[in-house]
Write an enzyme that holds these catalytic residues in place. Sequence first.
Site, PDB file in Angstrom:
ATOM      1  N   LYS A  97     -26.821  38.172  -6.667  1.00  0.00           N
ATOM      2  CA  LYS A  97     -27.564  37.276  -7.544  1.00  0.00           C
ATOM      3  C   LYS A  97     -27.814  37.926  -8.904  1.00  0.00           C
ATOM      4  O   LYS A  97     -27.674  37.298  -9.950  1.00  0.00           O
ATOM      5  CB  LYS A  97     -28.900  36.887  -6.897  1.00  0.00           C
ATOM      6  N   GLY A 116      -7.625  21.967  -9.743  1.00  0.00           N
ATOM      7  CA  GLY A 116      -6.818  22.669  -8.754  1.00  0.00           C
ATOM      8  C   GLY A 116      -5.780  23.549  -9.432  1.00  0.00           C
ATOM      9  O   GLY A 116      -5.885  23.869 -10.616  1.00  0.00           O
ATOM     10  N   GLU A 129     -24.383  38.210 -10.915  1.00  0.00           N
ATOM     11  CA  GLU A 129     -23.659  37.004 -11.320  1.00  0.00           C
ATOM     12  C   GLU A 129     -24.385  36.197 -12.383  1.00  0.00           C
ATOM     13  O   GLU A 129     -23.735  35.499 -13.165  1.00  0.00           O
ATOM     14  CB  GLU A 129     -23.324  36.125 -10.106  1.00  0.00           C
ATOM     15  N   LYS A 175     -19.094  26.792  -9.796  1.00  0.00           N
ATOM     16  CA  LYS A 175     -19.846  26.616  -8.551  1.00  0.00           C
ATOM     17  C   LYS A 175     -19.035  26.908  -7.305  1.00  0.00           C
ATOM     18  O   LYS A 175     -19.404  27.733  -6.499  1.00  0.00           O
ATOM     19  CB  LYS A 175     -20.400  25.190  -8.494  1.00  0.00           C
ATOM     20  N   ARG A 219     -19.197  22.758 -12.814  1.00  0.00           N
ATOM     21  CA  ARG A 219     -17.874  23.032 -12.245  1.00  0.00           C
ATOM     22  C   ARG A 219     -16.927  23.665 -13.259  1.00  0.00           C
ATOM     23  O   ARG A 219     -15.820  24.093 -12.900  1.00  0.00           O
ATOM     24  CB  ARG A 219     -17.247  21.738 -11.727  1.00  0.00           C
TER      25      ARG A 219
END
Length: 678
Positions: free
Chosen positions: A553, A120, A556, A673, A33
């Site tokens: 794909k 956030g 990235e 992600k 993350r």
Amino acid sequence: MCGIFAYLNFNLQKERSYILQVLFNGLRRLEYRGYDSAGISIDNSSSPRPLVFRQEGNIESLVKSVYQEVSSIDLNLEESFAVHAGIAHTRWATHGVPAPRNSHPQASDSGNEFLVVHNGVITNYEVLKETLVRHGYTFESETDTEVIPKLAKFVFDKANEEEGTQAVTFSQVVLEVMRHLEGAYALIFKSRHYPNELIACKRGSPLLLGVKELPEDNNSGPAFQDAKFLSKDGCPKEFFLSSDPNAIVEHTKKVLVIEDGEVVHLKDGNVSILKFPNDKGRHGGTIARPASVQRALSVLEMEVEQINKGRYEHYMQKEIHEQPESLTTTMRGRLIQGGSCKATTVLLGGLKDHMKTIRRSRRIVFVGCGTSYNAALAARPILEELSGVPVTMEIASDLLDRQGPIYREDTAVFVSQSGETADTLLALEYALDNGALCVGITNTVGSAIARKTHCGVHINAGAEIGVASTKAYTSQIVVMAMLALAVGGDTISNQARREAIVDGLYDLPSKVREVLKLDNEMKDLAKQLIAEQSLLVFGRGYNYATALEGALKVKEVSLMHSEGMLAGEMKHGPLALVDENLPIIVIATHDACFSKQQSVIQQLHARRGRLIVVCSKGDAASVCSGGSCRVIEVPQVEDCLQPVVNIVPLQLLAYHLTVLRGHNVDQPRNLAKSVTTQ
């Protein structure tokens, strides 16, 4: 996007070394993350001032720096705590470059009176910052987060001036802070004024509480009643707060999914759940005492094995090879094949009460971002064919930028692997405001999209840790193919077509397993492309989405420039790029567009194009007649399911290109992600 984690042990002796390891391991589970910086905060028994460690780089950089600093200050790792509250954070930069000063936890002051970890974006932080600066506060970071602990200190100091020392509770401070915040956030607060307590709250961003009571009750889990966690007085407990279940499941499966506007207060071994008041939180000039909420714990339906790499070197590799099983799981219990009459039924329980409304829709609008958008694009033709309802495609951010028309007669389908994608969530709110029926397709039970849509389908692909989505993409296509079957009804005119699709769905896992045998062949191709700077991928019809997703794909994870293009547009510009050096992949499996793709291949040959053709088994001679090209043969399946098969070689190519080029395949540069920021 960031990962937040916290651990609190109550009436359970734990050494500082153990507490550190729990926090570090929690961050390791969340590193997908965010991995440009990280930090933790633990207690210092010789001082009320909590210790804060922050470091640029990945989790292991933080771990190394913490142990170095612990050694330098002679901190006793064997010291034991009966009660201790620690918080941790791994960051994906949004405000400010990766650096210790911009890492979390962010502090209210040099004394660390209030500490916050945040996932956030606070959209009004500049206004809050200006106000706090006028009140004498100084800022050290470039983050939006730093206003939160400083605002907490301001609220705390002001309340104590007005009402006396310690007249305000920790939860009241946080509720007052929330009253001033705008944007999306999940927050965990720690304060030296409230030792051994933690506060968690959220609005828009995901947050869960895990509860482990010792000795564990294997039959009936602990419950909440009158907002309190019920257990025997003094019973040892462990609490875990996380932005993702991956960091909790190895400790406990008993969780509470925290709702927007809820404030969860961990104190004295109890959990109090309070609700952010709608009246802006003040009564007669004092901070309001909020209403309590009654909630029940749920059980995580996942295993620790799902979040481990097992025999694979990388998560992306593991998840590519898991696709036969993930597809089987996605279809389990949803496809019911008939007997001799071959009658078939598609059961999508989450949609059954809304199916009539969907069928009567003026149009169906797919909304997504990135890979999820591509999956919807792959499913669009079959949904149009079987339902007869016009289907339009919307990139979530573009829909919002244009304020595109959404009507009460529309069905809007929101596709998101995580269920937390910020642009998709904002588009969902927009569609809800305009009265559309909103359907969610996600891989995450309890996610924001799953909760806020009227109905939906969980794709059930299993935990996906690699940043580049693979098995979730193929499962999304399968779910939307089943949606097309369900919406299309069971008319005689399309019965044969429906039966062919259902048979194809049953055979799909074995076909994907067959494609995975191309692994070594794709590795060999990757070796030939390792030094290239660019790659084009042409597709059309069902496989336009395959071209987009395959190129995505490659770019990235391998960091090679790649573009997916509609083959019908080749002559309107892209043809100028073709020469003997630029590698071009053409998707030319046997479907209604096959002859058109043959023509495209011939035109590329005529310009000495360097071609790699993905074709159906047995078609190699026909697709490459009159020129030389490299052929990748894949099994033939029903046309609407062919994108599921065709993407697998491109996933393998992207994986091997990345490894051979020496990049981090699971944590690509600048990406995380599920992007929960705008």
